[in-house]
Design an enzyme around this catalytic site. Structure first.
Site, PDB file in Angstrom:
ATOM      1  N   TYR A  24      31.577 -35.518  40.079  1.00  0.00           N
ATOM      2  CA  TYR A  24      30.544 -36.458  39.953  1.00  0.00           C
ATOM      3  C   TYR A  24      31.550 -37.600  39.065  1.00  0.00           C
ATOM      4  CZ  TYR A  24      25.994 -34.739  40.786  1.00  0.00           C
ATOM      5  OH  TYR A  24      24.989 -34.313  41.989  1.00  0.00           O
TER       6      TYR A  24
ATOM      7  N   ARG B  54      16.513 -30.364  39.745  1.00  0.00           N
ATOM      8  CA  ARG B  54      15.698 -30.000  41.298  1.00  0.00           C
ATOM      9  C   ARG B  54      14.653 -29.641  41.638  1.00  0.00           C
ATOM     10  NH1 ARG B  54      19.350 -24.996  40.539  1.00  0.00           N
ATOM     11  NH2 ARG B  54      21.813 -25.356  40.937  1.00  0.00           N
TER      12      ARG B  54
ATOM     13  N   ARG C 170      18.940 -37.001  40.426  1.00  0.00           N
ATOM     14  CA  ARG C 170      19.891 -35.954  40.326  1.00  0.00           C
ATOM     15  C   ARG C 170      21.677 -36.265  39.873  1.00  0.00           C
ATOM     16  NH1 ARG C 170      20.346 -30.504  39.109  1.00  0.00           N
ATOM     17  NH2 ARG C 170      21.567 -28.834  40.076  1.00  0.00           N
TER      18      ARG C 170
ATOM     19  N   HIS D 261      24.907 -25.573  37.805  1.00  0.00           N
ATOM     20  CA  HIS D 261      25.742 -25.602  38.585  1.00  0.00           C
ATOM     21  C   HIS D 261      26.646 -24.373  37.739  1.00  0.00           C
ATOM     22  CE1 HIS D 261      26.760 -29.559  39.832  1.00  0.00           C
ATOM     23  NE2 HIS D 261      25.167 -29.185  40.486  1.00  0.00           N
TER      24      HIS D 261
ATOM     25  N   HIS E 140      17.175 -36.436  45.022  1.00  0.00           N
ATOM     26  CA  HIS E 140      18.515 -35.529  44.526  1.00  0.00           C
ATOM     27  C   HIS E 140      19.178 -36.662  44.281  1.00  0.00           C
ATOM     28  CE1 HIS E 140      19.878 -31.356  45.045  1.00  0.00           C
ATOM     29  NE2 HIS E 140      20.779 -31.563  44.808  1.00  0.00           N
TER      30      HIS E 140
ATOM     31  N   LYS F 240      18.232 -21.744  41.086  1.00  0.00           N
ATOM     32  CA  LYS F 240      19.237 -20.699  42.665  1.00  0.00           C
ATOM     33  C   LYS F 240      19.454 -19.473  41.959  1.00  0.00           C
ATOM     34  CE  LYS F 240      20.583 -24.771  45.168  1.00  0.00           C
ATOM     35  NZ  LYS F 240      21.876 -25.091  46.523  1.00  0.00           N
TER      36      LYS F 240
END
Length: 300
Positions: free
Chosen positions: A281, A149, A249, A272, A246, A173
């Protein structure tokens, strides 16, 4: 609305300190809470403990009448569910009226990505004899090579890079940490920038820093700065795409899956928490496979 302000303030502190939420996330939570509090005041409901399922349904009906997207309604429900979960934890209420409210089904937007030809144009625009050109190329290579990110890129430190085995130590995150490999192209460009361009930029500041990516004055780059750099690279390459970090990404994930990487590996590389976040995806790769089939099969 004053009766609601103290619990709201405590919840925001919880998001910032315990959940390590980004400023954007906190802002969205605050907006959703303010919307809810205004509704409660208009309905004459003077305490958070007086909210029940009937009140929640009335609130949601108002959201739908505003013609908000299903995505916005889902986010608002999730925000308020988290808020009431926090109130339960703090023993300010006994039940969570949002717990059993179902989220509206929503269409999953297929993420945009760059094709190989578009990437090649971007890789050719930077002047690799110039400190800023070296930096820009390094940012582009790192984002595409690792799928990290923009916030993770901004926070990269020299100590997070291991050139020996080609890995980055990334703080993601919620303070989640992971190791992400990078290849020879990113390694070469990153090493050149650190040894040459970065040293020149740091001299302008006069104070040493461990942050990898610096601006023209030698200070650490911001997320906004990285976005501006990428958009300028797009302009120089004369591309018509809007390149937010992004998208690189998304491109990383899409290209990995198109070349045969398994979903679990891509999930781990992207950081994730849930596989469902990565599965989006596969829609892109299915479209890719279908296009290849239609263009290649004699009886398609």
């Amino acid at each position: 609305m004053n009766d609601y302000m103290e619990p709201s303030k405590q919840f925001v502190e919880y998001l910032q300190i315990e959940k390590n939420a980004s400023p954007y996330t906190v802002k969205y939570y605050q907006n959703d809470l303010e919307k809810f509090f205004l509704f409660l005041s208009a309905e004459g409901i003077d305490g958070l403990e007086h909210v029940d399922y009937r009140v929640v349904r009335l609130f949601l009906t108002g959201l739908y009448h505003q013609r908000l997207s299903r995505r916005s309604v889902s986010r608002t429900i999730s925000s308020l569910r988290s808020f009431y979960r926090f109130l339960q934890r703090e023993e300010k209420i006994t039940t969570n009226p949002f717990m059993h409210v179902s989220l509206p089904k929503q269409d999953q937007p297929i993420p945009g990505f760059l094709y190989a030809e578009e990437l090649e144009k971007l890789f050719e625009v930077s002047d690799l004899t110039d400190p800023l050109g070296q930096r820009n190329q390094a940012i582009l290579e790192v984002l595409y090579a690792t799928g990290i990110r923009v916030s993770e890129c901004k926070n990269l430190s020299l100590s997070h890079i291991d050139f020996t085995i080609g890995t980055l130590f990334v703080k993601g995150k919620g303070r989640k940490e992971r190791y992400v490999p990078f290849g020879s192209f990113a390694s070469t460009v990153l090493d050149t920038y650190i040894r040459d361009g970065r040293e020149q930029l740091m001299k302008k500041r006069g104070v040493a820093t461990d942050t990898v990516f610096l601006n023209a004055r030698g200070n650490p780059l911001t997320e906004r700065g990285i976005r501006l750099i990428l958009n300028k690279m797009v302009e120089r390459a004369a591309l018509t795409v809007h390149l937010h970090p992004h998208k690189l990404r998304h491109t990383f994930a899409t290209h990995m899956l198109n070349e045969g990487a398994d979903l679990r590996t891509v999930q781990e590389l992207l950081g994730h928490e849930n596989l469902s976040s990565t599965q989006i995806y596969t829609h892109v790769t299915k479209n890719h496979l279908r296009d290849v089939y239609l263009n290649s099969h004699p009886r398609a």
